[in-house]
Motif scaffolding. Structure first.
Motif, PDB file in Angstrom:
ATOM      1  N   ALA A 179       0.819  -1.207   0.000  1.00  0.00           N
ATOM      2  CA  ALA A 179       0.000   0.000   0.000  1.00  0.00           C
ATOM      3  C   ALA A 179       0.856   1.262   0.000  1.00  0.00           C
ATOM      4  O   ALA A 179       0.397   2.319  -0.399  1.00  0.00           O
ATOM      5  CB  ALA A 179      -0.916   0.006   1.221  1.00  0.00           C
ATOM      6  N   GLY A 180       2.082   1.146   0.461  1.00  0.00           N
ATOM      7  CA  GLY A 180       2.969   2.299   0.486  1.00  0.00           C
ATOM      8  C   GLY A 180       2.983   2.993   1.833  1.00  0.00           C
ATOM      9  O   GLY A 180       2.347   2.569   2.787  1.00  0.00           O
ATOM     10  N   ARG A 181       3.721   4.054   1.897  1.00  0.00           N
ATOM     11  CA  ARG A 181       3.932   4.761   3.158  1.00  0.00           C
ATOM     12  C   ARG A 181       2.784   5.714   3.496  1.00  0.00           C
ATOM     13  O   ARG A 181       2.516   5.977   4.667  1.00  0.00           O
ATOM     14  CB  ARG A 181       5.248   5.539   3.066  1.00  0.00           C
ATOM     15  CG  ARG A 181       5.651   6.238   4.305  1.00  0.00           C
ATOM     16  CD  ARG A 181       6.821   5.559   4.929  1.00  0.00           C
ATOM     17  NE  ARG A 181       7.225   6.282   6.128  1.00  0.00           N
ATOM     18  CZ  ARG A 181       7.471   5.693   7.259  1.00  0.00           C
ATOM     19  NH1 ARG A 181       7.392   4.393   7.351  1.00  0.00           N
ATOM     20  NH2 ARG A 181       7.831   6.389   8.299  1.00  0.00           N
ATOM     21  N   ALA A 182       2.105   6.241   2.516  1.00  0.00           N
ATOM     22  CA  ALA A 182       1.065   7.246   2.755  1.00  0.00           C
ATOM     23  C   ALA A 182      -0.054   6.748   3.680  1.00  0.00           C
ATOM     24  O   ALA A 182      -0.419   7.452   4.620  1.00  0.00           O
ATOM     25  CB  ALA A 182       0.495   7.745   1.439  1.00  0.00           C
ATOM     26  N   PRO A 183      -0.596   5.558   3.457  1.00  0.00           N
ATOM     27  CA  PRO A 183      -1.648   5.095   4.378  1.00  0.00           C
ATOM     28  C   PRO A 183      -1.131   4.933   5.809  1.00  0.00           C
ATOM     29  O   PRO A 183      -1.843   5.237   6.764  1.00  0.00           O
ATOM     30  CB  PRO A 183      -2.077   3.747   3.810  1.00  0.00           C
ATOM     31  CG  PRO A 183      -1.701   3.805   2.380  1.00  0.00           C
ATOM     32  CD  PRO A 183      -0.465   4.654   2.321  1.00  0.00           C
ATOM     33  N   TYR A 184       0.118   4.486   5.937  1.00  0.00           N
ATOM     34  CA  TYR A 184       0.707   4.350   7.273  1.00  0.00           C
ATOM     35  C   TYR A 184       0.812   5.717   7.948  1.00  0.00           C
ATOM     36  O   TYR A 184       0.467   5.868   9.118  1.00  0.00           O
ATOM     37  CB  TYR A 184       2.083   3.697   7.197  1.00  0.00           C
ATOM     38  CG  TYR A 184       2.843   3.829   8.491  1.00  0.00           C
ATOM     39  CD1 TYR A 184       2.558   2.997   9.558  1.00  0.00           C
ATOM     40  CD2 TYR A 184       3.825   4.800   8.654  1.00  0.00           C
ATOM     41  CE1 TYR A 184       3.234   3.134  10.764  1.00  0.00           C
ATOM     42  CE2 TYR A 184       4.500   4.942   9.842  1.00  0.00           C
ATOM     43  CZ  TYR A 184       4.204   4.100  10.891  1.00  0.00           C
ATOM     44  OH  TYR A 184       4.865   4.245  12.077  1.00  0.00           O
TER      45      TYR A 184
END
Length: 64
Positions: free
Chosen positions: A23-28
């Motif tokens: 999902a990548g870093r943005a959702p985290y």
């Protein structure tokens, strides 16, 4: 039974890691920011203070 539970938890952790990394870093970052806001809200701080107070009282009753 205990080994089966540990294995299931471990596999769930691996699956979560893989899905999260895709999902990548943005959702985290979005989730982390929301958690920080919630933790620092006055309502949560009050609830934490009250829980600590109640636990201290309960501990005193047990040790008497």
């Amino acid at each position: 039974m205990k080994l089966k539970t540990i294995l299931i938890i471990g596999l769930a952790g691996v699956a979560g890691y893989v899905l999260g990394s895709r999902a990548g870093r943005a959702p985290y970052e979005e989730l982390a920011e929301g958690a920080k806001k919630a933790w620092n809200s006055p309502e949560v701080k009050k609830a934490v203070r009250e829980a600590k107070r109640d636990l201290k009282r309960a501990g005193r009753k047990i040790t008497r």
